[in-house]
Write a protein that holds these residues in place. Sequence first.
Motif, PDB file in Angstrom:
ATOM      1  N   LYS A 116       0.831  -1.202   0.000  1.00  0.00           N
ATOM      2  CA  LYS A 116       0.000   0.000   0.000  1.00  0.00           C
ATOM      3  C   LYS A 116       0.866   1.253   0.000  1.00  0.00           C
ATOM      4  N   ILE A 117       1.898   1.233   0.825  1.00  0.00           N
ATOM      5  CA  ILE A 117       2.812   2.375   0.891  1.00  0.00           C
ATOM      6  C   ILE A 117       3.535   2.544  -0.444  1.00  0.00           C
ATOM      7  N   CYS A 118       4.020   1.447  -1.003  1.00  0.00           N
ATOM      8  CA  CYS A 118       4.759   1.515  -2.267  1.00  0.00           C
ATOM      9  C   CYS A 118       3.869   1.973  -3.419  1.00  0.00           C
ATOM     10  N   GLY A 119       2.572   1.745  -3.296  1.00  0.00           N
ATOM     11  CA  GLY A 119       1.648   2.220  -4.312  1.00  0.00           C
ATOM     12  C   GLY A 119       1.684   3.732  -4.468  1.00  0.00           C
ATOM     13  N   LEU A 120       2.141   4.430  -3.438  1.00  0.00           N
ATOM     14  CA  LEU A 120       2.233   5.886  -3.486  1.00  0.00           C
ATOM     15  C   LEU A 120       3.506   6.377  -4.174  1.00  0.00           C
ATOM     16  N   PHE A 121       4.429   5.476  -4.478  1.00  0.00           N
ATOM     17  CA  PHE A 121       5.673   5.878  -5.128  1.00  0.00           C
ATOM     18  C   PHE A 121       5.423   6.459  -6.516  1.00  0.00           C
ATOM     19  N   GLY A 122       4.302   6.133  -7.120  1.00  0.00           N
ATOM     20  CA  GLY A 122       3.978   6.641  -8.441  1.00  0.00           C
ATOM     21  C   GLY A 122       3.169   7.916  -8.424  1.00  0.00           C
ATOM     22  N   SER A 123       2.985   8.494  -7.269  1.00  0.00           N
ATOM     23  CA  SER A 123       2.213   9.724  -7.149  1.00  0.00           C
ATOM     24  C   SER A 123       2.836  10.867  -7.957  1.00  0.00           C
ATOM     25  N   ASP A 124       1.990  11.739  -8.447  1.00  0.00           N
ATOM     26  CA  ASP A 124       2.460  12.936  -9.141  1.00  0.00           C
ATOM     27  C   ASP A 124       3.014  13.967  -8.163  1.00  0.00           C
ATOM     28  N   GLN A 125       2.708  13.806  -6.889  1.00  0.00           N
ATOM     29  CA  GLN A 125       3.120  14.756  -5.859  1.00  0.00           C
ATOM     30  C   GLN A 125       4.453  14.339  -5.227  1.00  0.00           C
ATOM     31  N   LEU A 126       5.452  15.180  -5.377  1.00  0.00           N
ATOM     32  CA  LEU A 126       6.781  14.898  -4.839  1.00  0.00           C
ATOM     33  C   LEU A 126       6.744  14.634  -3.333  1.00  0.00           C
TER      34      LEU A 126
END
Length: 124
Positions: free
Chosen positions: A14-24
């Motif tokens: 779940k945490i790693c899913g955020l690695f692709g976020s557009d937000q730095l």
Amino acid sequence: MMAADPATLDRLAKICGLFGSDQLGERAAAAQRAETLRRKTGLSWAELLTANGGTASQGRAPEFDPERAGPAALLAKCAPVLTDWEREFLASIGSQRTYTQRQANRLSVIREKCASWWANGGRA
């Protein structure tokens, strides 16, 4: 040394899913949360990301059930047999608690593929 339990692997996915976020900032926060989780397990990244939490000579954990496993556990245990698309799909739905019908159907197909591979001793 302890192995990562399925709940920890699901949380990591779940945490790693955020690695692709557009937000730095969101990506940075996710990386920090992943590292904090890794430290709590007492495992190295290599140990945490391997299928059995250690070296290949330790064998597989007998309690793994591909038919009931969450996306993170499937990704960790069955990565060698999964396509790039399937790995990306599992990582992308790791933070979801519910799935669309289409996602559930695809997850079912991946679970069947993983179960067949797992039953064959991890050989294609």
